[in-house]
Scaffold this active site. Structure first.
Site, PDB file in Angstrom:
ATOM      1  CE1 TYR A 203      48.477 -30.851 -28.085  1.00  0.00           C
ATOM      2  CE2 TYR A 203      49.288 -28.707 -29.634  1.00  0.00           C
ATOM      3  CZ  TYR A 203      48.443 -30.225 -29.453  1.00  0.00           C
ATOM      4  OH  TYR A 203      46.958 -30.318 -29.663  1.00  0.00           O
ATOM      5  CE  LYS A 207      47.480 -34.265 -31.115  1.00  0.00           C
ATOM      6  NZ  LYS A 207      46.262 -33.964 -30.799  1.00  0.00           N
TER       7      LYS A 207
END
Length: 328
Positions: A203, A207
């Site tokens: 994750y 990002k």
């Protein structure tokens, strides 16, 4: 540390549905528009008269969201009541085979695209891999939006030819984790190839990857008058946290804002007149302000070695390009 703290307690928003001008005649795509920040974005854009394509996987959820938006909204504009339009666009970002058909549906129906909101994202999903064998977070948060954006560039460019410079925009979505948890290298490329890697690390990579994609796109299309930006919508209570551990949701709960506030960050990014074409690739903080001091290591990652940087962002873009080339 001060900038990270200010993302938990941002100054009041300056551009909202209250003072956003009429968008009658403008066309928008919002990915992940059925819930959360995407739903609020669609609501605001519809309310001010825009034509909004709500892109998502589930037709049932999308149509429910559209019906709710129409019940909630009385479209308004500076000129008086002007009805917006909102349309479902079937799109599964994690499956690269669905993206070109979605673009075909859109470009058959529309002759312009003013703002593409790459809003959809997932965090720590229980599933394993995408149909193409990628981690679901990498596929949904980076590869799918990258392919979608590249396929939409022709219509974005045509729109920019008849629009004021920097009014046509692509808005990418990052997170506070970019400031708080990203590696010093920005992204560890080896992790992208590692099966079963830690989901949180994936994750974080995606990002930061969204910023790299926004920055790279700015270099690609800035000369066409199109502005590409990345934004942290804020610490928002949405479905993206549903797979997080319970103690994380408990600790963060009091610090989270409603999805409407996340939409304000995207609205400012998309419509503020404070940004110029030379601001392409910049990072926007909640609820609409340019990041005053991005991390030096991440800025170096976006420079080539010949410029004194590390070249990590370019390597990530090259990796993404390789994954989508067969679907262009």
């Amino acid at each position: 540390m001060g900038v990270t703290w200010s993302q938990f307690f941002p100054p009041p928003p300056t551009l909202t549905e209250v003072n956003l001008p009429s968008q009658n005649g403008k066309v928008f795509i919002v990915t992940g528009g059925s819930s959360g920040v995407g739903f609020e974005l669609c609501r605001i854009l519809y309310r001010v008269g825009g034509t909004v394509y709500l892109a998502g996987r589930s037709e049932e959820k999308a149509l429910d969201a559209i019906a709710k938006i129409k019940r909630l909204c009385t479209p308004t504009s500076a000129e008086g009541n002007i009805e917006g339009n909102i349309i479902f666009l079937p799109l599964s970002l994690h499956d690269l085979t669905t993206i070109k058909p979605a673009v075909k549906i859109f470009t058959t129906a529309e002759s312009r695209l003013d703002v593409l909101f790459n809003n959809a994202g997932v965090s720590n999903p229980p599933g394993g891999t995408s149909p193409q064998g990628h981690d679901l977070q990498l596929a949904t948060n980076c590869l799918g939006p990258h392919l979608f954006t590249q396929l939409l560039l022709p219509i974005l460019r045509r729109t920019a030819e008849t629009s004021s410079i920097s009014s046509v925009r692509v808005i990418w979505t990052a997170s506070i984790v970019v400031d708080a948890f990203a590696l010093e290298t920005g992204i560890e490329l080896a992790e992208l190839l590692q099966k079963g890697a830690d989901k949180s690390r994936y994750y974080f990579n995606t990002k930061v990857g969204n910023w790299f994609l926004a920055h790279s796109l700015a270099s690609q299309i800035g000369t066409d008058g199109i502005l590409s930006l990345v934004q942290n919508p804020g610490n928002i209570k949405t479905n993206i946290m549903r797979h997080s551990q319970a103690y994380v949701r408990f600790i963060l709960g009091p610090l989270l804002y409603g999805p409407r506030f996340g939409a304000y960050t995207a609205i400012w990014s998309a419509f503020t007149g404070d940004l110029k074409i030379e601001d392409g690739g910049k990072y926007i903080l909640p609820w609409g302000r340019i990041h005053p001091c991005p991390r030096d290591d991440l800025l170096r990652a976006m420079k080539g070695k010949e410029e004194g940087g590390t070249g990590v962002a370019a390597a990530f873009i090259q990796y993404c390009d390789k994954q989508i080339v067969a679907f262009l």
